[in-house]
Design a protein around this motif. Structure first.
Motif, PDB file in Angstrom:
ATOM      1  N   LEU A 140       0.842  -1.208   0.000  1.00 39.66           N
ATOM      2  CA  LEU A 140       0.000   0.000   0.000  1.00 39.66           C
ATOM      3  C   LEU A 140       0.873   1.252   0.000  1.00 39.66           C
ATOM      4  N   LYS A 141       1.934   1.239   0.801  1.00 40.68           N
ATOM      5  CA  LYS A 141       2.858   2.385   0.794  1.00 40.68           C
ATOM      6  C   LYS A 141       3.397   2.607  -0.620  1.00 40.68           C
ATOM      7  N   ALA A 142       3.815   1.521  -1.266  1.00 35.88           N
ATOM      8  CA  ALA A 142       4.411   1.645  -2.605  1.00 35.88           C
ATOM      9  C   ALA A 142       3.390   2.119  -3.627  1.00 35.88           C
ATOM     10  N   SER A 143       2.100   1.798  -3.399  1.00 40.41           N
ATOM     11  CA  SER A 143       1.064   2.166  -4.378  1.00 40.41           C
ATOM     12  C   SER A 143       0.809   3.671  -4.389  1.00 40.41           C
ATOM     13  N   GLY A 144       1.082   4.326  -3.273  1.00 39.65           N
ATOM     14  CA  GLY A 144       0.814   5.764  -3.177  1.00 39.65           C
ATOM     15  C   GLY A 144      -0.670   6.097  -3.046  1.00 39.65           C
ATOM     16  N   ARG A 146      -3.375   7.262  -1.280  1.00 32.27           N
ATOM     17  CA  ARG A 146      -3.441   7.959   0.018  1.00 32.27           C
ATOM     18  C   ARG A 146      -4.625   7.489   0.860  1.00 32.27           C
ATOM     19  N   ALA A 147      -5.785   7.324   0.219  1.00 32.38           N
ATOM     20  CA  ALA A 147      -6.979   6.966   0.988  1.00 32.38           C
ATOM     21  C   ALA A 147      -6.784   5.605   1.678  1.00 32.38           C
ATOM     22  N   LEU A 148      -6.232   4.645   0.933  1.00 30.22           N
ATOM     23  CA  LEU A 148      -6.061   3.317   1.528  1.00 30.22           C
ATOM     24  C   LEU A 148      -4.932   3.319   2.560  1.00 30.22           C
ATOM     25  N   ILE A 149      -3.907   4.103   2.292  1.00 35.47           N
ATOM     26  CA  ILE A 149      -2.808   4.208   3.260  1.00 35.47           C
ATOM     27  C   ILE A 149      -3.344   4.761   4.576  1.00 35.47           C
ATOM     28  N   GLU A 150      -4.146   5.826   4.478  1.00 36.21           N
ATOM     29  CA  GLU A 150      -4.670   6.432   5.710  1.00 36.21           C
ATOM     30  C   GLU A 150      -5.668   5.518   6.414  1.00 36.21           C
ATOM     31  N   ARG A 151      -6.394   4.734   5.628  1.00 37.48           N
ATOM     32  CA  ARG A 151      -7.386   3.834   6.212  1.00 37.48           C
ATOM     33  C   ARG A 151      -6.718   2.624   6.895  1.00 37.48           C
ATOM     34  N   ALA A 152      -5.786   1.970   6.199  1.00 36.17           N
ATOM     35  CA  ALA A 152      -5.317   0.662   6.678  1.00 36.17           C
ATOM     36  C   ALA A 152      -4.011   0.691   7.473  1.00 36.17           C
ATOM     37  N   LEU A 153      -3.082   1.583   7.117  1.00 33.33           N
ATOM     38  CA  LEU A 153      -1.767   1.486   7.757  1.00 33.33           C
ATOM     39  C   LEU A 153      -1.787   1.685   9.276  1.00 33.33           C
ATOM     40  N   PRO A 154      -2.592   2.626   9.792  1.00 31.44           N
ATOM     41  CA  PRO A 154      -2.601   2.755  11.257  1.00 31.44           C
ATOM     42  C   PRO A 154      -3.016   1.450  11.943  1.00 31.44           C
ATOM     43  N   HIS A 155      -3.831   0.636  11.282  1.00 33.57           N
ATOM     44  CA  HIS A 155      -4.240  -0.649  11.865  1.00 33.57           C
ATOM     45  C   HIS A 155      -3.159  -1.714  11.671  1.00 33.57           C
ATOM     46  N   LEU A 156      -2.635  -1.804  10.455  1.00 33.35           N
ATOM     47  CA  LEU A 156      -1.644  -2.855  10.180  1.00 33.35           C
ATOM     48  C   LEU A 156      -0.388  -2.657  11.031  1.00 33.35           C
TER      49      LEU A 156
END
Ligand code: MFK
Length: 551
Positions: A140-144, A146-156
């Motif tokens: 997800l980080k590599a994809s850029g 933003r919406a998914l990064i903000e949604r999922a990364l804090p959980h992962l």
């Protein structure tokens, strides 16, 4: 009174691991080394405690209940007690998060994978969804996006068990196992423009997770790999209902039986595109490379557990008037396995260090190419080696090693997953060809030469073995079938040769700084079993033997 053999004992698996401790002393700045000491010590203690507790209880497995008493489809999966505690441990020790946090800079991945290595066997393969969660965060980080990064990364990447998410990686289908390009799952937009997925995924190891990355073919897209798209989906809605997912059954597997691997149907699951509506394999490649790194670290952890038990037992067990460890042949057998393990350890943890450097932006172009080729090399070699060491460990225990409640057979059954998961040995060997062709072979040769110079010489013909592999690759570059037929031998030679350069460098350091001769002895034994595994020309013979069923 009949004789009673004492069982093998495990001590703190961090304190007792000379190889890990010396590597960390060598590779990490003293401030990082000191900062992680207490967590590693706690994981080492937990590993030993978990092993002994597991011997005292009846093994349990996950259970799927598809229907409630009144006929409602529920697809509830109850996991084992160890799994139920998995999120708490993963969050407390940052088993995913530590690899992404900036505190230790380029050493973040070494810190993280030291944790994973210590925890893996105790986790009952809870490390499998953690690996995929790490891969998903990286992709997800590599994809850029933003919406998914903000949604999922804090959980992962959470350090709080209550908000930690697990991710699946849903690729494998009945037609598309290794050949993911045969994926049949369809992606279709509904009237509201919402993407929905339809199809069957045949191996989903993390259906108990909160999200997944899945490959699907958008309606109207052509056949083949490049037309697949990568989708993000959450497994349940806000009310906790399945998101268009049916769990058909849990797999009945040879090993990793505590891990609930499922067959599922996607029946209109809501999903988001991660990137463009094509080139999904390219987008999911970071997941592959991260989980292959986890695979190698976990294979190494199994080897270390096997050797810890086999050496301890060899000190306790008397035969023919002395301890097994005093018997020349048994001692030589274990020492040869230990040497293979020490070489593999250097390779795998070199890869984790390199990954950290690349991700921290500290790596040169050559190092990126090196990481690309060493990742499949480390995965494929350690997968095979773990099975071999686990098998030898069963044998080192004699009959006891064949008895379930000693815990030894499970190590072998579980180890058999490493060469299969995340790409079989042959698929990985073909991936090595892909990586060698894009500057990998030159990057590897240059790095090996620099490492041998640091080691202060090459007493075992390591440079020559690697040069022969390079020549073989060049000589077969345009004969694709011959190149593929020899790819496994080529990959094993490169893995063994490069691991030997790393072990040589480490042995020189250990001898110089602490007068420890054991890494040098490991190198001598490792090299004595030969570095080259290049295949002789066998194409014609293989073609003749392929017809072996005719009378
Ligand atoms: C405790 C242990 C932890 C581990 C837990 C893991 C549990 C997970 C359980 C599973 O899900 S197991 C299922 C794993 N399945 C696989 O690993 C699939 C095996 N097949 C492959 O690896 C094939 O090589 C692959 C599907 C990736 C590609 O096959 P193709 O159809 O021949 O694709 P192609 O056209 O060669 O590559 C497509 C693109 O991906 C290309 O880029 P471009 O589009 O830019 O040209 C490739 O360069 C790129 N690519 C492929 N492999 C790559 C990669 N890029 C970077 N790294 C790689 N490894």
């Amino acid at each position: 009174m009949d004789f009673i053999q004492t069982a093998p004992q495990l001590g703190n698996q961090f304190r007792d691991d000379r190889v890990l401790r010396a590597f960390l002393d060598h590779a990490l700045p003293s401030s990082v080394r000191a900062a992680i000491e207490s967590d590693l010590d706690a994981l080492g203690a937990h590993a030993a405690q978990a092993w002994h507790e597991a011997r005292e209880r009846t093994p349990s497995e996950p259970l799927l209940t598809q229907w409630d008493a009144w006929g409602t489809r529920i697809d509830r999966i109850e996991t084992t007690p160890v799994w139920q505690h998995g999120a708490a441990l993963a969050a407390r020790f940052g088993l995913v998060a530590a690899g992404h946090e900036p505190a230790h800079g380029e050493h973040a991945r070494t810190d993280q994978f030291a944790r994973v290595y210590l925890h893996h066997v105790a986790s009952e393969f809870h490390t499998c969804p953690l690996a995929m969660s790490d891969g998903a965060a990286t992709a997800l980080k590599a994809s850029g996006n933003r919406a998914l990064i903000e949604r999922a990364l804090p959980h992962l990447l959470s350090r709080d068990a209550a908000s930690l998410w697990l991710s699946g990686q849903w690729m494998t289908e009945t037609a598309g196992g290794s050949d993911v390009g045969r994926t049949g799952t369809r992606a279709r937009r509904d009237g509201d423009g919402q993407w929905r997925l339809y199809g069957r995924k045949w191996f989903t190891s993390a259906v108990v997770g909160e999200m997944a990355l899945a490959l699907a073919r958008p309606d109207g897209a052509h056949d083949g790999t490049d037309a697949l798209a990568l989708f993000y989906l959450e497994t349940r809605d806000a009310a906790g209902r399945w998101n268009g997912i049916r769990v058909d059954r849990l797999k009945d597997k040879l090993g990793t039986r505590e891990l609930p691997t499922a067959e599922i149907h996607l029946d209109g699951a809501r999903a988001e595109l991660v990137g463009e509506a094509a080139h999904g394999v390219r987008l999911i490649a970071p997941v592959l490379n991260i989980t292959r790194t986890w695979n190698a670290v976990c294979a190494l952890a199994t080897m270390r557990r096997c050797l810890a038990l086999a050496f301890d037992y060899a000190r306790r067990r008397q035969a023919f008037g002395r301890a097994l460890l005093e018997q020349p042949l048994h001692r030589a057998t274990l020492a040869a396995l230990q040497a293979e393990f020490e070489a593999a350890f250097q390779l795998v943890f070199f890869v984790t260090g390199l990954l950290g450097r690349v991700e921290a932006g500290a790596a040169a172009a050559d190092e990126k190419a090196l990481l690309r080729v060493l990742t499949p090399l480390a995965k494929l070699w350690t997968g095979k080696l773990a099975v071999r060491i686990a098998s030898e460990t069963c044998e080192a225990f004699g009959g006891a090693g064949y008895i379930e409640d000693t815990g030894i057979p499970q190590l072998l059954r579980d180890a058999q997953v490493y060469p299969i998961w995340e790409g079989t040995t042959n698929v990985l060997a073909l991936d090595v060809l892909r990586a060698l062709g894009t500057n990998g072979i030159d990057a590897l040769a240059r790095a090996a030469a620099a490492l041998l110079a640091e080691a202060g010489g090459d007493r075992y013909g390591i440079g020559a073995a690697l040069a022969a592999a390079r020549d073989w690759f060049a000589a077969h570059a345009v004969q694709r079938d011959a190149l593929e037929a020899g790819a496994r031998g080529l990959a094993l030679t490169l893995a063994r040769g490069f691991a030997a350069t790393l072990l040589a460098r480490h042995a020189a350091w250990a001898a110089r700084t602490r007068g420890d001769a054991r890494p040098s002895a490991a190198l001598a034994l490792f090299a004595a079993h030969g570095l080259s595994r290049l295949a002789p020309p066998t194409m014609d013979a293989a073609a003749v033997l392929a017809d072996n069923c005719a009378p």
